[in-house]
Every structure is written in C-alpha cells, then in structure tokens.
Design an enzyme around this catalytic site. Sequence first.
Site, mmCIF file in Angstrom:
data_model
loop_
_atom_site.group_PDB
_atom_site.id
_atom_site.type_symbol
_atom_site.label_atom_id
_atom_site.label_comp_id
_atom_site.label_asym_id
_atom_site.label_seq_id
_atom_site.Cartn_x
_atom_site.Cartn_y
_atom_site.Cartn_z
ATOM 1 C CD GLU A 149 -41.528 -28.231 -20.895
ATOM 2 O OE1 GLU A 149 -40.706 -28.489 -21.792
ATOM 3 O OE2 GLU A 149 -41.929 -29.071 -20.072
ATOM 4 C CG ASP A 182 -43.437 -30.583 -17.162
ATOM 5 O OD1 ASP A 182 -43.725 -31.074 -16.060
ATOM 6 O OD2 ASP A 182 -42.509 -31.002 -17.875
ATOM 7 C CG HIS A 185 -41.143 -27.832 -15.269
ATOM 8 N ND1 HIS A 185 -39.942 -28.182 -14.707
ATOM 9 C CD2 HIS A 185 -41.121 -28.346 -16.531
ATOM 10 C CE1 HIS A 185 -39.223 -28.875 -15.575
ATOM 11 N NE2 HIS A 185 -39.921 -28.987 -16.685
ATOM 12 C CG HIS A 208 -44.206 -32.591 -20.932
ATOM 13 N ND1 HIS A 208 -43.048 -31.886 -21.128
ATOM 14 C CD2 HIS A 208 -44.420 -33.291 -22.086
ATOM 15 C CE1 HIS A 208 -42.581 -32.144 -22.341
ATOM 16 N NE2 HIS A 208 -43.401 -32.983 -22.944
ATOM 17 N NE ARG A 214 -39.409 -33.939 -14.950
ATOM 18 C CZ ARG A 214 -38.730 -33.119 -15.712
ATOM 19 N NH1 ARG A 214 -37.424 -32.975 -15.541
ATOM 20 N NH2 ARG A 214 -39.318 -32.414 -16.660
ATOM 21 C CD GLU A 243 -40.278 -33.926 -20.024
ATOM 22 O OE1 GLU A 243 -39.680 -33.630 -21.050
ATOM 23 O OE2 GLU A 243 -40.764 -33.066 -19.256
HETATM 24 C C1 LER Z 1 -38.594 -30.689 -20.952
HETATM 25 O O1 LER Z 1 -39.891 -30.967 -21.396
HETATM 26 C C2 LER Z 1 -38.593 -30.468 -19.504
HETATM 27 O O2 LER Z 1 -39.590 -30.568 -18.842
HETATM 28 C C3 LER Z 1 -37.342 -30.102 -18.845
HETATM 29 O O3 LER Z 1 -37.391 -30.409 -17.498
HETATM 30 C C4 LER Z 1 -36.125 -30.647 -19.489
HETATM 31 O O4 LER Z 1 -35.062 -30.542 -18.609
HETATM 32 MN MN MN Z 2 -41.502 -31.048 -19.738
#
Ligand code: LER
Ligand code: MN
Length: 268
Positions: A149, A182, A185, A208, A214, A243
């Site tokens: 990830e 994700d 991110h 994710h 978030r 998440e």
């Molecule tokens: C874990 O999946 C993630 O996205 C991170 O931000 C964990 O800190």
């Molecule tokens: Mn994540």
Amino acid sequence: MKISMAVSTPDAEFSALALKGDYPDIFDLLQRCGYDGAELAVRDPDAVEPDELETLLKQYELTLPAIGTGRAFGEDGLSFSSPDEKIRRAAVERILKHIDFARRFDSLIIIGLIVGRSERTEVNEARAAACLAECARYAAQQNVRLAVEPINRYETNFIITVDDCLSFLDRAGEESCGLLFDTFHANIEEASITDSIRAAGDRIVHVHVADSNRHYPGAGHTDFRAIIDTLRDIGYDGYLSAEILPLPDPETAVENNAAFLKAILDTG
Ligand code: LER
Ligand code: MN
C-alpha cells in the site's frame, strides 16, 4: 465490486477504523447494513482464535477479504526497513504468521505501515525489499497474495505514490504481490486519482476507500463516481473496503458509507 469495512478489536490504536469492539457486535452491524466483508486489523494472529472467527463470519455471512498488519508497526514497532536486523526479522516472522492465518480465510495480507518510517535511502529501500521478497516467496507457496500500500508522506517515507509502489513491486519481483490503492492517500499524493488507478491497472488487488477528510465516502470532496467508473474500466472486481474515521459516530459512518457506495455501484 463488493463492499467491506476495516474494523478491529477495542485495543487497536489506529484511528481510521470506524468500528472497534467485539466481533459479534461489529459483524451484526455490518450484516444489517449490507456489507459483504469485514477487513480485520490484527496486531498478532496468535491473539485471534481462528475457529471462533470462522464460525462468526459464517453466522453473519461475511467474508474476510484482507487483514491489515499496520498494528505490528504502530503498537509493536516492527518494521521492514529498520536498521536493526532483529526488528526486521521479527517483522518478517509476524507477516509469515499472518500468511498462515490468511490461507484459511482466503484473505489478502496488507503490507503498509509495516514497511516502516525509515528515511528514504537506498539501503533502507533494499532492506524493505528483501523483507518483502522473503514474505512474498512464502505467500506464493501458501497461495496467499500480499497487497502493498502506498501511504501518504505524513505517515511514511517511501512507497508514497503508485509509481513508488510499482517500482518497489518490480524490485521484490514476486508475482504474489499486488498494490492496495487507498483513495485517501491518493488524494494527497497523486496528481490525478483516476490516472493513477489506470497506471496501476491490473496490479490493484484491493482498494481502501475514505473521503478526502478520511470521513465516510460522500462526506468530503473526492469524486467516487469517477473512481468507481475507472475501477470498472480497468476490470477491478474486488472490494471497496472503507478505512474511515468513526465520525460523526461509528454507526452513522458505517451506514452512510454503505448507502453511498451502493447507490453508485447499483447504477451505471
Ligand atoms: C493503512 O491501510 C493505512 O491506510 C494507513 O494510513 C495506516 O496509517
Ligand atoms: Mn489504507
């Protein structure tokens, strides 16, 4: 595509887990909201009783699409890029245990924060790649896939972007490894979220979802319609695993996430 929710036991420190509690209570809510799966953030698989977990998952008709391993870094300090050989060894051993555990549930193992927060140097990247390669070889023997990830710059120091991750995967050179995309991110690090999904293409093995802040999808300014359309275009048929922060409260976050994603998935 199916939906799942990243959850954990009450002792988990990581904040972007909408539900922390006992599995029966969590699974009951997920089932009532129409989830297909529960992604579990597990610190150490030795602390989970697999027969009990299997029975509960069956009872609530949920799958276990992926197991998050970041708690081993956050709470136990284990890291693939540590200068301390003993810490790297312990991190690898922990992931090998996760792989044994995952085989029974047909789950992916997430390799995210366990890479560590070491400085971005050639030696640290080589250390992390060697740890990943060892885990990936074992995963291949056990028929388990690893999902690496990219994580934003405020939480890690390398494997920040999709490009970083693709190079890192090439370096580890193991087919059992794919990429975990994700949206939270990517919103921070990528010039274009949809272009980065296309660049990763069939290397994406898990997704994710969280909005720009978030919170649950729909509570920020990320364009989930465009993301889901692009994932469909590249042929992704796995999970959208939320998440997300437990805001405004865990139940509302879990309900609103499911309603928002299902409304998009059910159309177009
Ligand atoms: C874990 O999946 C993630 O996205 C991170 O931000 C964990 O800190
Ligand atoms: Mn994540």
